[in-house]
Design a protein around this motif. Sequence first.
Motif, mmCIF file in Angstrom:
data_model
loop_
_atom_site.group_PDB
_atom_site.id
_atom_site.type_symbol
_atom_site.label_atom_id
_atom_site.label_comp_id
_atom_site.label_asym_id
_atom_site.label_seq_id
_atom_site.Cartn_x
_atom_site.Cartn_y
_atom_site.Cartn_z
ATOM 1 N N ALA A 110 41.611 -50.484 36.617
ATOM 2 C CA ALA A 110 39.969 -49.794 36.828
ATOM 3 C C ALA A 110 39.850 -50.910 35.491
ATOM 4 O O ALA A 110 38.024 -50.837 35.501
ATOM 5 N N GLU A 111 40.197 -50.830 34.263
ATOM 6 C CA GLU A 111 39.364 -51.524 33.264
ATOM 7 C C GLU A 111 39.108 -52.805 33.745
ATOM 8 O O GLU A 111 37.829 -52.927 33.273
ATOM 9 N N ALA A 117 29.487 -48.653 31.858
ATOM 10 C CA ALA A 117 27.899 -48.208 31.934
ATOM 11 C C ALA A 117 26.913 -48.948 30.425
ATOM 12 O O ALA A 117 27.164 -48.892 29.230
ATOM 13 N N PRO A 118 25.684 -49.515 31.425
ATOM 14 C CA PRO A 118 25.479 -50.689 30.347
ATOM 15 C C PRO A 118 24.263 -49.122 29.428
ATOM 16 O O PRO A 118 24.161 -48.116 29.977
ATOM 17 N N THR A 119 24.196 -50.085 28.513
ATOM 18 C CA THR A 119 23.116 -49.224 27.491
ATOM 19 C C THR A 119 21.960 -49.783 27.233
ATOM 20 O O THR A 119 21.843 -51.394 27.067
ATOM 21 N N GLN A 120 21.194 -49.591 27.224
ATOM 22 C CA GLN A 120 19.825 -49.955 26.955
ATOM 23 C C GLN A 120 19.530 -49.894 25.709
ATOM 24 O O GLN A 120 19.191 -48.823 25.427
#
Length: 170
Positions: A110-111, A117-120
Amino acid sequence: MSDETPDDEKPNIDLGPLPDLPRKKGRRKRVVPEHERMKKGSPEWDEHMRRIGRKKGDPKVPGSGRKATPKETKEWLSGKSLDVAKLLYDIAFDDTVAAKDRIKAAMWVAEMSIAKAPTQSEVKVSHSHTIADMLAEINSMRLTDNSKTIDLTAKSVEDAVFVPVPGEDK
């Protein structure tokens, strides 16, 4: 007639002294005498250890630290990554494998496959501020803090006379 005898008629067997257990292999621990234990707990001993030990700023001991993985090993392993992924996938979905190992394999798969999740983060930089604007902003921020205020005001230096320093390049 039975071969068994009642408990009170059983013969008493004397085994004699038991043999010593075999000695464990390896290094024997040394018994530390009481006077040495007292010496090693003293402040003089601590000071002695500080003097002979590694000090801040000492150079690194040659050969210490983590050894780099050889380039050939990295290249060989990069070709095996697909096989490793297939093996872990098979382990994750094999009912004969222990649940703990299946969970670990599934987590690894899975990893590797699920995107994080992208960080903006957006950074806006403006270089159009003058010193006077920045000082005024500092003053306004200090006023809202209810703390001691220092009045900062920019002054013009248009009428200043600059004197060259001897030995300085022009």
